[in-house]
Design a protein around this motif. Structure first.
Motif, PDB file in Angstrom:
ATOM      1  N   CYS A   1     -10.788   0.730  13.232  1.00 59.33           N
ATOM      2  CA  CYS A   1      -9.422   1.120  12.879  1.00 59.33           C
ATOM      3  C   CYS A   1      -8.480   0.748  14.024  1.00 59.33           C
TER       4      CYS A   1
ATOM      5  N   SER B   1      -7.316   2.599   4.599  1.00 59.06           N
ATOM      6  CA  SER B   1      -7.078   2.540   3.154  1.00 59.06           C
ATOM      7  C   SER B   1      -5.651   2.167   2.813  1.00 59.06           C
ATOM      8  N   THR B   2      -4.726   2.574   3.659  1.00 57.68           N
ATOM      9  CA  THR B   2      -3.311   2.340   3.365  1.00 57.68           C
ATOM     10  C   THR B   2      -2.735   1.160   4.132  1.00 57.68           C
TER      11      THR B   2
ATOM     12  N   ARG C   1      -9.834   6.585   8.033  1.00 58.78           N
ATOM     13  CA  ARG C   1      -9.950   6.188   6.635  1.00 58.78           C
ATOM     14  C   ARG C   1      -8.596   6.140   5.938  1.00 58.78           C
ATOM     15  N   VAL C   2      -7.709   7.051   6.295  1.00 60.37           N
ATOM     16  CA  VAL C   2      -6.352   6.991   5.741  1.00 60.37           C
ATOM     17  C   VAL C   2      -5.668   5.711   6.212  1.00 60.37           C
TER      18      VAL C   2
ATOM     19  N   ARG D   1       0.853  -1.178   0.000  1.00 68.20           N
ATOM     20  CA  ARG D   1       0.000   0.000   0.000  1.00 68.20           C
ATOM     21  C   ARG D   1       0.895   1.236   0.000  1.00 68.20           C
TER      22      ARG D   1
END
Length: 174
Positions: A70, A162-163, A158-159, A27
């Motif tokens: 998360c 996503s990564t 979300r960062v 990623r």
């Protein structure tokens, strides 16, 4: 083994069931790939915290991270809360704060309810009663900062998701 390459600087991290089998996933490194965006987000986060009680900041960040699943941010913010003197009892009760209200002040409860409503906004918006209760405990400037804080932690979640950030690898310490 499957990898997903990007055209930018990448970071290889294990994730999900494949990680248990030793299969890495690639990623991008968001901070390196979009440094201006990353710095803007850091600035937004810092501005959102201004004037807020540090314990409240961590409770909001923990609740949002729990709701968003998360692990990276949850690990980071529970550790930050401990370092700031937060009790283990309260940390354990954030996930079930409605059933353990006596662990939290009315102001914290209002912030946690607002955090849930904003984080889960697609489930029905932010109900008037939740907003009204928060507005009863925070002046307009504080309320704006609480809302900004909720927006920033949702963005950070979300960062991280996503990564493919991995819990226990707090990159702020690098």
């Amino acid at each position: 083994m499957t990898t997903h390459a990007t055209h930018t600087t990448s970071l290889t991290v294990p994730a999900g069931p494949a990680a248990a089998a030793g299969s890495p996933r690639t990623r991008l490194d968001f901070a390196k790939s979009a440094p201006r965006v990353f710095r803007a987000l850091v600035g937004f986060d810092a501005a959102a915290r201004e004037g807020l009680d540090p314990a409240l900041v961590e409770l909001v960040q923990i609740r949002s991270s729990l709701l968003n699943h998360c692990a990276y941010c949850l690990h980071m913010h529970t550790n930050d809360a401990r370092k700031a003197g937060e009790s283990e009892d309260r940390l354990h009760m954030v996930a079930v704060w409605r059933e353990a209200r006596h662990f939290f002040t009315e102001k914290e409860q209002a912030a946690l309810a607002l955090t849930e409503a904003v984080t889960l906004v697609s489930d029905g918006g932010v109900p008037d009663d939740v907003y009204t209760e928060a507005a009863a405990h925070f002046d307009e400037e504080e309320l704006a900062h609480v809302l900004a804080l909720i927006l920033t932690i949702n963005t950070w979640n979300r960062v991280a998701l996503s990564t493919g950030k991995v819990a226990g690898t707090d990159e702020r310490r690098r």
